[in-house]
Scaffold this active site. Structure first.
Site, mmCIF file in Angstrom:
data_model
loop_
_atom_site.group_PDB
_atom_site.id
_atom_site.type_symbol
_atom_site.label_atom_id
_atom_site.label_comp_id
_atom_site.label_asym_id
_atom_site.label_seq_id
_atom_site.Cartn_x
_atom_site.Cartn_y
_atom_site.Cartn_z
ATOM 1 C CG ASP A 93 -2.224 0.682 0.999
ATOM 2 O OD1 ASP A 93 -2.301 1.498 0.057
ATOM 3 O OD2 ASP A 93 -3.177 0.422 1.754
ATOM 4 C CD GLU A 98 0.659 5.972 -3.871
ATOM 5 O OE1 GLU A 98 -0.185 5.174 -4.312
ATOM 6 O OE2 GLU A 98 0.945 6.037 -2.663
ATOM 7 C CG ASP A 133 -7.550 4.308 -0.899
ATOM 8 O OD1 ASP A 133 -7.534 3.069 -0.947
ATOM 9 O OD2 ASP A 133 -6.791 4.955 -0.168
#
Length: 953
Positions: free
Chosen positions: A561, A564, A637
């Site tokens: 998760d 980035e 998300d």
């Protein structure tokens, strides 16, 4: 002696052919071992530059252009595989008065001696792609953090009617990026930037750059006040912004003029009215806009909360995003010059920190209508790989030749995955696992999301013993019930965690966020940062944490998760760059490559630790080459809204057409509106219907995984077992398992033949111009046309059936002619799925998990109307023995003219291989329509023991 001859021939060629041209055009060329270098100095018609053509294969040429005399970039590539060995075949370099021509066995590359631009042509001389002439903005010197580089721009001339796809995953519902589309390649929650595109003209461009890049129409977006604005009251120069009490609509907090709407980041929050609480407000923007241009205008929105937009009284957008997670969308409108258009925007911020920005693109100027561009923030040179092929699949194969093959994911990964945000205790996850087995709903994988650690210990990768008292026992219990466990493993480390000191002292983390004191949103709030995967020692240390605390107790897969890295969702880009400072160089230069290096460390770490267990990584961000690290992406998300459901279709197709095959999304959507938490009867039914449609779509993706915030996403928590939602969800989970042989054979094709499972219509029907822009249909493998339903209450939907072939309804077998648009039934419990004529579709037995039993009886549906081919692939499913040749193929072909099915001799062998099986061959044609929901009218049972068979149908 041979090398001497080669060198002398190059010198003679240069001296004899280029003496005059060098004087007139101020250019010269040098033949190199793998291509050619053409230099320009003091030319009146070209930049001072060196242009290199480097032959990688007969179909792949690297182009590098940089200011004259600058050294060739020396850094090793993060994207191009280290094991890339050029199989250099013969190529020729010839000179004309105007060009240097480099010819391989498959294509011709030409460098203009007048302008320096490069063009690519097939062997007949037909243009495939050409550069535009580089001008003064091609190389703009810049620097950051002591790193000197160039801002880079390259324009290409494309055909107006070609389709351009790929470039990662983006939430704008755009399928074809040709003509007037702008896409930003940037790693951000729900956005994935991959600098590779593929064209219906059978070429690809791998833009070899790691920095934030704009592609397509790269003109800067214009602010709102570039329109002529008129307020609601008729005043020139602004729109009227009215902040009202959302609880008492008649109460106006403040009215003010606004001519720029730019609230993109935390640093913009001060621009809102000081005495107005946005959480209690509804903001209404009203007035008129007009443009000084005629043509298609594109309005770009960034927003959180609820957003509605009306233009000339027509509702053109109705969106929602949770306050902390801003989303984007675009509206295309045809405007005539100087014509006023009414505009009304209603914004319900739905949170304390809120985000809303409006920018726009003017119509594409005539000179740019045939142009597609790249503009990158940082690099040493314009650097790209031109990849040519006979088909789009061939082009994707070239991309993977450069950046690495996609390994076959483990067999169990093609089963159903259940997740939620989040299982808070060991008891919860064990209870859910038992309930699936009790209800006999097929499932292979269960997922433990974040915060299984103790609150301050984020980064330790250790279970909180108070809530998970026996994690190794829990995992063993799951394994005993034939589950695999994937676990969330953030690259984030809290300052108060047990591992922070060692990572800090060894300089394995980014420290700026610690010094800034920026806190996260967990508990009291903790200062935190991310480890540096560009540092080999840091990668090793991160894997050792995973190995010691999770892998050694049986964790099967990794959920990466915030990769980035998501330091903070809503700080602006300059702040993000200051926080993210990799060891390898500046953040500006390497901004997009974090997820690639993060996956690299985990993949290499696990393969070294246990070479016999296939790696599986699910990651929120992705970069070129990441497919080689057994990485699948999911779309982040997204919201549980119908518009987000539709947006995922084109997002997933373009991600797959970026050469990166494994993709999924949260079936059901992640973010949930408050109205679904304690729903009234109408909202409850909408929730069930929307989740049903999402599950139906998710069945036909590489990974089938349900996930999201509360309400819980297990089928039995969505609806009771008597409800059509429950029945449909369970039906499609069962169908997923019946398609296991088809799906796993595609996975093998993806590895061995560089195939793409999710396929835009253009991949198989590039000449069907009506299909190039379709953003809500796709092909799942060679046979299935999937058409998700994305509108509330819909019982039918419009479908384009690609031309040149007939299409059969999967459920009924009824046939439709291709090359037409139809309205197909889409009952609550089914989405329309069609099978291409000529398909050979294996449908396996009902099973509870992928390894429950051998597939010794397969229904083999054969669809008449065209010749067909399918290769049934099998291997051991869990290890890498297939890389050593341990696998089998059964090649099956159908001859349409003679109505004959051929099963070839089985090739290959592996441990545990099924030596004999039965095929129930079901022939489907217009006269014998049958579907997977029906009892076959016409079938033949055959026994296959590995020897060739011929069956007359």
């Amino acid at each position: 002696m041979q090398n001497l001859k080669f060198a002398l021939s190059g010198i003679i060629l240069f001296a004899l052919v280029h003496h005059v041209n060098a004087q007139s055009n101020k250019s010269n060329f040098t033949k190199t071992q793998s291509g050619v270098k053409v230099s320009f100095k003091g030319s009146e018609t070209a930049l001072d530059q060196d242009v290199y053509l480097d032959v990688i294969t007969d179909k792949i040429i690297r182009v590098t252009a940089l200011p004259y005399g600058h050294p060739f970039p020396a850094q090793s590539s993060l994207v191009i595989v280290d094991s890339l060995h050029r199989q250099l075949k013969k190529f020729e370099v010839q000179s004309t008065d105007s060009t240097i021509n480099l010819t391989t066995a498959d294509l011709i590359a030409k460098v203009s001696l007048v302008s320096g631009k490069v063009g690519f042509f097939d062997l007949s001389g037909k243009r495939v792609l050409t550069e535009s002439k580089r001008n003064s903005d091609a190389f703009i010197a810049d620097s950051y953090g002591g790193d000197a580089f160039y801002k880079l721009t390259q324009d290409f001339v494309v055909d107006p009617d070609e389709g351009i796809y790929g470039l990662g995953q983006h939430q704008n519902a755009i399928m074809n990026y040709n003509r007037g589309k702008q896409v930003t390649l940037l790693q951000y929650n729900t956005e994935i930037g991959i600098p590779f595109l593929v064209s219906t003209n059978n070429y690809g461009i791998l833009w070899h750059n790691y920095s934030i890049t704009k592609a397509g129409d790269i003109r800067p977006l214009l602010p709102l006040n570039a329109f002529k604005l008129t307020s609601k009251e008729g005043e020139k120069g602004w729109l009227t912004a009215t902040y009202v009490n959302k609880h008492k609509p008649d109460e106006v907090f403040i009215t003010r003029p606004e001519s720029i709407i730019e609230y993109s980041y935390l640093t913009d929050q001060h621009k809102f009215p000081k005495d107005v609480k946005l959480v209690d407000s509804k903001v209404i923007y009203e007035g008129r806009i007009s443009s000084s241009y005629s043509g298609k205008h594109v309005l770009h929105f960034k927003y959180s909360g609820y957003m509605k937009v009306w233009i000339d009284g027509q509702l053109v957008a109705d969106r929602w995003r949770q306050s902390w997670n801003a989303g984007t969308f675009e509206i295309e409108q045809e405007f005539n010059k100087d014509v006023d258009h009414d505009i009304r925007m209603e914004w319900l911020p739905d949170g304390g920190e809120s985000y809303f920005t409006v920018n726009w693109q003017s119509p594409v100027p005539e000179k740019r209508k045939s142009m597609f561009s790249f503009n990158s923030e940082a690099g040493d040179a314009i650097d790209y790989y031109f990849v040519y092929g006979k088909s789009m699949d061939d082009v994707v194969s070239g991309y993977r030749r450069l950046s690495g093959k996609a390994p076959i994911m483990p067999l169990w990964s093609f089963g159903f995955w259940q997740s939620r945000e989040r299982y808070k205790t060991q008891a919860e996850i064990e209870s859910v696992a038992s309930e699936f087995r009790r209800r006999k709903i097929p499932i292979d994988n269960i997922v433990q999301d974040w915060s299984y650690w103790s609150e301050p210990d984020w980064g330790s990768q250790q279970f909180d013993q108070t809530r998970f008292p026996d994690p190794s026992g829990m995992i063993k219990k799951l394994h005993d019930q034939n589950y695999k466990l994937m676990i969330s493993a953030w690259p984030k480390i809290n300052e108060e965690s047990s591992v922070f000191k060692s990572f800090r002292d060894n300089k394995w983390i980014y420290t700026r966020n610690i010094y800034d004191g920026r806190k996260d949103w967990i508990g009291k709030g903790y200062t935190s940062t991310f480890y540096d995967p560009f540092n080999q020692e840091a990668r090793d240390a991160f894997w050792q944490l995973l190995d010691k605390n999770l892998f050694q107790i049986g964790v099967d897969a990794w959920w990466m998760d915030a990769s980035e890295p998501d330091i903070h969702s809503n700080i602006d880009l300059e702040e993000r760059k200051s926080v993210f400072q990799p060891l390898i160089g500046s953040s500006v230069r390497y901004y997009n490559a974090f997820p690639l290096q993060n996956a690299k460390g985990i993949y290499e770490g696990q393969r070294e630790t246990d070479p016999n267990k296939r790696v599986f990584i699910l990651t929120r961000s992705y970069f070129a080459g990441q497919q080689r690290y057994a990485a699948a992406a999911w779309s982040g998300d997204i919201a549980s809204r119908w518009h987000d459901l539709k947006d995922q279709i084109s997002a997933g197709i373009n991600f797959s057409m970026s050469g990166t095959p494994y993709w999924t999304m949260d079936a059901g959507g992640f973010l949930v509106e408050n109205r679904f938490h304690n729903p009234n009867p109408a909202d409850q039914e909408e929730w069930r219907e929307m989740n049903t449609r999402w599950y139906q779509y998710g069945t036909f993706l590489p990974i089938f995984r349900a996930h999201g915030q509360f309400p819980y996403r297990e089928p039995f928590n969505i609806a009771p077992d008597t409800h059509p939602a429950y029945k449909s969800i369970v039906y499609y989970i069962n169908l997923r398992y019946k398609l296991l042989a088809y799906n796993y054979s595609m996975a093998a094709k993806t590895f061995f033949e560089d195939y793409s499972m999710i396929r835009g219509l253009a991949m198989d029907f590039p000449k069907d111009k009506n299909g190039l822009n379709i953003n809500d249909q796709y092909l799942w493998g060679p046979s299935l046309l999937v058409n998700p339903v994305t509108e509330k209450g819909a019982t039918s939907r419009s479908i384009h059936l690609p031309e040149g072939v007939d299409w059969y309804n999967l459920y009924t077998g009824q046939v439709n002619q291709g090359g037409q648009d139809i309205i197909a039934p889409a009952t609550y419990e089914r989405i329309p799925v069609f099978v291409k004529a000529g398909s050979i579709l294996p449908i396996g037995p009902s099973i509870q998990y992928t390894t429950e039993k051998k597939q010794d009886l397969i229904d083999l549906y054969v669809y008449d109307g065209a010749d067909g081919q399918f290769s049934l692939y099998e291997d051991e499913g869990i290890n890498y023995n297939y890389e050593k040749g341990k696998y089998s193929h059964i090649d099956i072909t159908f001859d349409h003219k003679s109505k004959t099915l051929y099963l070839a001799d089985r090739t290959g062998v592996f441990d545990g291989m099924l030596n004999e099986r039965k095929f129930n061959v079901i022939f489907v044609d217009a006269a014998h329509s049958t579907g997977i929901d029906m009892k076959a009218k016409r079938s033949k049972m055959i026994t296959y023991s590995g020897k060739a068979l011929k069956i007359k149908l």
